[in-house]
Design an enzyme around this catalytic site. Structure first.
Site, PDB file in Angstrom:
ATOM      1  CE1 TYR A  18     -12.101  87.561  47.085  1.00 17.81           C
ATOM      2  CE2 TYR A  18     -10.580  89.271  47.782  1.00 17.81           C
ATOM      3  CZ  TYR A  18     -11.555  88.826  46.925  1.00 17.81           C
ATOM      4  OH  TYR A  18     -12.010  89.646  45.923  1.00 17.81           O
ATOM      5  NE  ARG A  63     -16.422  92.454  52.378  1.00 14.70           N
ATOM      6  CZ  ARG A  63     -15.933  93.468  51.660  1.00 14.70           C
ATOM      7  NH1 ARG A  63     -16.755  94.295  51.041  1.00 14.70           N
ATOM      8  NH2 ARG A  63     -14.650  93.679  51.596  1.00 14.70           N
ATOM      9  NE  ARG A  97     -11.085  68.573  40.374  1.00 16.27           N
ATOM     10  CZ  ARG A  97     -12.264  68.296  39.825  1.00 16.27           C
ATOM     11  NH1 ARG A  97     -12.740  67.062  39.878  1.00 16.27           N
ATOM     12  NH2 ARG A  97     -12.975  69.237  39.229  1.00 16.27           N
ATOM     13  CE  LYS A 136     -13.134  91.193  49.368  1.00 19.16           C
ATOM     14  NZ  LYS A 136     -13.160  91.660  47.987  1.00 19.16           N
ATOM     15  CD  GLU A 190     -20.093  94.120  42.692  1.00 20.34           C
ATOM     16  OE1 GLU A 190     -19.704  94.717  43.708  1.00 20.34           O
ATOM     17  OE2 GLU A 190     -20.215  92.884  42.657  1.00 20.34           O
ATOM     18  CG  LEU A 243     -18.327  92.397  48.204  1.00 29.18           C
ATOM     19  CD1 LEU A 243     -18.484  90.936  48.609  1.00 29.18           C
ATOM     20  CD2 LEU A 243     -16.861  92.741  48.076  1.00 29.18           C
TER      21      LEU A 243
HETATM   22  N1  PMP Z   1     -17.234  94.831  44.585  1.00 27.40           N
HETATM   23  C1  PMP Z   1     -16.313  93.902  44.288  1.00 27.40           C
HETATM   24  C2  PMP Z   1     -16.630  92.867  43.264  1.00 27.40           C
HETATM   25  C3  PMP Z   1     -15.053  93.922  44.935  1.00 27.40           C
HETATM   26  O1  PMP Z   1     -14.140  92.985  44.656  1.00 27.40           O
HETATM   27  C4  PMP Z   1     -14.782  94.946  45.876  1.00 27.40           C
HETATM   28  C5  PMP Z   1     -13.443  94.997  46.550  1.00 27.40           C
HETATM   29  N2  PMP Z   1     -13.413  94.259  47.731  1.00 27.40           N
HETATM   30  C6  PMP Z   1     -15.779  95.894  46.145  1.00 27.40           C
HETATM   31  C7  PMP Z   1     -16.997  95.800  45.488  1.00 27.40           C
HETATM   32  C8  PMP Z   1     -15.561  96.993  47.138  1.00 27.40           C
HETATM   33  O2  PMP Z   1     -15.540  96.507  48.439  1.00 27.40           O
HETATM   34  P1  PMP Z   1     -14.713  97.237  49.589  1.00 27.40           P
HETATM   35  O3  PMP Z   1     -15.154  98.660  49.607  1.00 27.40           O
HETATM   36  O4  PMP Z   1     -15.087  96.527  50.822  1.00 27.40           O
HETATM   37  O5  PMP Z   1     -13.281  97.112  49.224  1.00 27.40           O
END
Ligand code: PMP
Length: 281
Positions: free
Chosen positions: A30, A49, A97, A145, A177, A201
């Site tokens: 997503y 992305r 499934r 993502k 993060e 991410l």
């Molecule tokens: N890390 C994670 C795990 C996230 O879910 C997000 C949100 N998309 C981010 C970092 C930040 O990414 P962005 O700045 O592209 O929203």
């Protein structure tokens, strides 16, 4: 209206099968875009992305990426929301499934998307938020993502239940993060953030903030740092599409620096604000 396949349709016309692999395997990816002043922000970064996430899990969009971009722009225009978010996801589609990928002819990827109002979190941007630190219990492909967000959901809820605003992940003592944002610390004027490898991410906001920092002459190191460095940082902030440049003023109930958003965070907040359309400032 919602995006369904390659069309914008009334919400009630979206039909998803219970046999959709996104539903029982989380087999999809997503993207979340920010709407400022009625338009999508940092479109290219998000499209790239999304394209990469699809490629990594081997789902192909059933039409060109440019067409998706047009559809998302139209969806956002139609929604007429000045400040909001546009969400899009793709799953491997509906099939009986079974773990292996269905044959290409047996399942078509399912694309859905919608917009929702979302206001800038001005009070938190001014005062900062608190965070807790927890072990990063996610898999080792956090660069994708993916729809699989159970660790993020459970740990975010734990943070909220304890009165904190966010959970920062530590993988074996290394800060990666946060549950839905990237983490940056400032020590002696230098910004540090985890390198964009498989353990985080690559945030679109992270990339923008790193560019802004460079423009301001602020030193940045994309370098792993440990939980102890987080605890003794002068400043901590998180970045994301929704949170922008969000000061973190309490970590595990201990004040960061003097407990107020710091000067480097403020500079980056100002530069960020200057980069968004005037209508949303
Ligand atoms: N890390 C994670 C795990 C996230 O879910 C997000 C949100 N998309 C981010 C970092 C930040 O990414 P962005 O700045 O592209 O929203």
């Amino acid at each position: 209206m919602m995006l369904f396949g390659n069309q914008l349709v009334p919400d009630e016309e979206v039909r998803i099968s219970p046999l959709d692999r996104g539903y029982y395997f989380g087999d999809g990816v997503y993207e979340v875009f920010r709407i400022y002043d009625g338009r999508l922000f940092e479109v290219q970064g998000h499209m790239e992305r999304f394209s990469r996430s699809m490629a990594e899990i081997r789902i192909s969009l059933p039409y060109p990426l440019e067409e998706l971009e047009n559809l998302l722009n139209r969806l956002t225009e139609t929604a007429g929301i000045p400040d909001g978010l546009t969400y899009v996801q793709i799953t491997r589609g509906a099939a009986p499934r079974s773990h292996p990928f269905p044959a290409a002819a047996a399942a078509e990827p399912v694309v859905t998307g919608w917009c929702s109002p979302f206001l800038r979190p001005l009070k938190d941007l001014e005062n900062g938020i608190s965070a807790i630190v927890r072990e990063d219990i996610r898999w080792h492909r956090c660069d994708i993502k993916s729809l699989n967000l159970l660790p993020n959901v459970l740990l975010k809820q734990e943070a909220l239940d304890g009165g904190a605003g966010e959970v920062i992940f530590s993988r074996g003592g290394v800060i990666t993060e946060a549950s839905a944002s990237n983490v940056m610390i400032v020590k002696n004027g230098i910004v540090k953030t985890h390198p964009a490898d498989h353990h985080i991410l690559r945030g679109v906001t992270r990339s923008l903030v790193l560019r802004l920092a460079e423009g301001l002459g602020i030193a940045v190191r994309e370098e792993a740092f440990r939980a102890e460095e987080l605890a003794s940082a002068d400043e901590v902030f998180i970045t994301s599409t929704g949170s922008e440049v969000m000061p973190v003023v309490l970590v595990d109930s201990r004040p960061v620096g003097d407990g107020k958003p710091g000067p480097v965070t403020r500079l980056l907040q100002q530069a960020f604000e200057a980069s968004i359309p005037a209508g949303s400032r």
